[in-house]
Design an enzyme around this catalytic site. Structure first.
Site, PDB file in Angstrom:
ATOM      1  CG  ASN A  56      47.340 -21.375 -10.827  1.00  0.00           C
ATOM      2  OD1 ASN A  56      47.903 -22.422 -11.132  1.00  0.00           O
ATOM      3  ND2 ASN A  56      46.063 -21.141 -11.114  1.00  0.00           N
TER       4      ASN A  56
ATOM      5  CE  LYS B 193      45.937 -19.451 -14.613  1.00  0.00           C
ATOM      6  NZ  LYS B 193      44.784 -18.785 -15.170  1.00  0.00           N
TER       7      LYS B 193
ATOM      8  CG  HIS C  67      41.692 -21.849 -10.700  1.00  0.00           C
ATOM      9  ND1 HIS C  67      41.234 -21.624 -11.977  1.00  0.00           N
ATOM     10  CD2 HIS C  67      42.599 -20.878 -10.436  1.00  0.00           C
ATOM     11  CE1 HIS C  67      41.853 -20.548 -12.474  1.00  0.00           C
ATOM     12  NE2 HIS C  67      42.689 -20.085 -11.553  1.00  0.00           N
TER      13      HIS C  67
ATOM     14  CD  GLU D  82      42.202 -21.270 -15.579  1.00  0.00           C
ATOM     15  OE1 GLU D  82      43.146 -21.983 -15.215  1.00  0.00           O
ATOM     16  OE2 GLU D  82      42.339 -20.059 -15.856  1.00  0.00           O
TER      17      GLU D  82
ATOM     18  CD  GLU E  44      41.996 -16.793  -8.847  1.00  0.00           C
ATOM     19  OE1 GLU E  44      43.109 -16.308  -8.919  1.00  0.00           O
ATOM     20  OE2 GLU E  44      41.675 -17.851  -9.411  1.00  0.00           O
TER      21      GLU E  44
ATOM     22  N   GLY F  93      43.084 -14.123 -16.680  1.00  0.00           N
ATOM     23  CA  GLY F  93      43.777 -14.309 -17.958  1.00  0.00           C
ATOM     24  C   GLY F  93      43.251 -13.409 -19.062  1.00  0.00           C
TER      25      GLY F  93
ATOM     26  CB  SER G  40      44.293  -9.486 -15.219  1.00  0.00           C
ATOM     27  OG  SER G  40      43.787 -10.416 -16.160  1.00  0.00           O
TER      28      SER G  40
HETATM   29  C1  PEP Z   1      44.536 -17.428 -11.882  1.00  0.00           C
HETATM   30  O1  PEP Z   1      44.284 -18.225 -12.772  1.00  0.00           O
HETATM   31  O2  PEP Z   1      44.511 -17.806 -10.693  1.00  0.00           O
HETATM   32  C2  PEP Z   1      44.838 -16.058 -12.274  1.00  0.00           C
HETATM   33  C3  PEP Z   1      44.653 -15.118 -11.402  1.00  0.00           C
HETATM   34  O3  PEP Z   1      45.291 -15.881 -13.551  1.00  0.00           O
HETATM   35  P1  PEP Z   1      45.785 -14.489 -14.230  1.00  0.00           P
HETATM   36  O4  PEP Z   1      46.647 -13.776 -13.204  1.00  0.00           O
HETATM   37  O5  PEP Z   1      46.568 -14.899 -15.435  1.00  0.00           O
HETATM   38  O6  PEP Z   1      44.554 -13.717 -14.546  1.00  0.00           O
END
Ligand code: PEP
Length: 252
Positions: free
Chosen positions: A9, A11, A97, A99, A169, A175, A215
């Site tokens: 992703n 973003k 997601h 976000e 997630e 992040g 992460s």
């Molecule tokens: C995500 O936003 O789907 C995600 C997993 O981000 P990150 O790997 O940067 O934590």
């Protein structure tokens, strides 16, 4: 047998030119050195979709949008419909997601409309769920995720549900550099699979790919992916680095 999947992703990162270069680098890596039994998905920004489809080896890589609109078309300035996503050659759409839920107020009602659009257009939803740190600390993460699923994807018919990819997630891990431990991730994914079995039966539960996201990186992917219920990863930051992304794909 369910598929192993690594999805990146991007973003709101990369200009169109940077995105094309990133897509080419990932495609070269995947084609030359990527584990053949892992399905790879790239989710760039909307405006990159057509170019990313043109610049990757689509035998090895599927392309996804990160979102889509609730309506098929019309006077909805700034929106991008699922039909438009499909017309680029992309085949998947990330929905729910954290976000999108957190910054843009996407609740279950909105997500159900988007799910309907994605499925009507023959695209694959990559549907995300996950709890905040407060909820994790209060020990109520299972109830919270169950409610997220009950209100959305568990409203689907068996046939439509079987087209989904799910992603757990935890918001506190996205992040932040703070990954869920392999045990925490496995516990939640195993719980989610048990909910699917209750609702749609064991066969569908066994065939649903459930990803972990938060992460996940080149260093921790192997340990996470070695768990029986973790079918791959939804990767944010590390998906912007072709070599790290390849290392995650090859962590199986
Ligand atoms: C995500 O936003 O789907 C995600 C997993 O981000 P990150 O790997 O940067 O934590």
């Amino acid at each position: 047998m369910r598929k192993k999947i690594v999805a990146g992703n991007w973003k709101c990162n990369t200009t169109l030119q940077e995105g094309i270069e990133l897509a080419k680098a990932v495609s070269k890596n995947v084609t030359e050195k990527g584990a053949k039994d892992v399905k790879v998905i790239l989710a760039p920004p909307f405006i990159h979709l057509t170019k990313v489809v043109e610049n990757v080896n689509t035998d090895r890589i599927s392309v996804s949008s990160q979102n889509c609109g609730t309506e098929p078309k019309g006077a909805y300035t700034g929106e991008v419909s699922a039909a438009m996503v499909k017309s680029t050659g992309a085949t998947c759409v990330i929905l729910g997601h954290s976000e999108r839920r957190g910054y843009y107020g996407e609740n279950s009602e909105i997500l159900n409309k988007k799910l309907a659009q994605v499925l009507e257009n023959g695209l694959t939803p990559i549907f995300c769920c996950g709890e905040t740190l407060d909820i994790r600390e209060s020990g109520k993460q299972n109830d919270f995720v169950k409610k997220q699923l009950d209100e959305t994807v568990f409203q689907l018919s068996k046939e439509d549900f079987s087209k989904l990819i799910l992603a757990y997630e935890p918001i506190w891990a996205i992040g932040t550099g703070k990954t869920a431990s392999p045990a925490q991730a496995e516990d939640m994914l195993s719980f989610m699979r048990s909910l699917i079995a209750e609702k749609y039966g064991k066969e569908i539960a066994e065939n649903t790919s459930i990803l972990y996201g938060g992460s996940c990186n080149a260093k921790n992917a192997k340990e996470l992916f070695s768990n029986p219920n973790i079918d791959g990863g939804l990767i944010g930051g590390a998906a912007l680095k072709p070599d790290d992304f390849l290392a995650i794909i090859n962590a199986y």
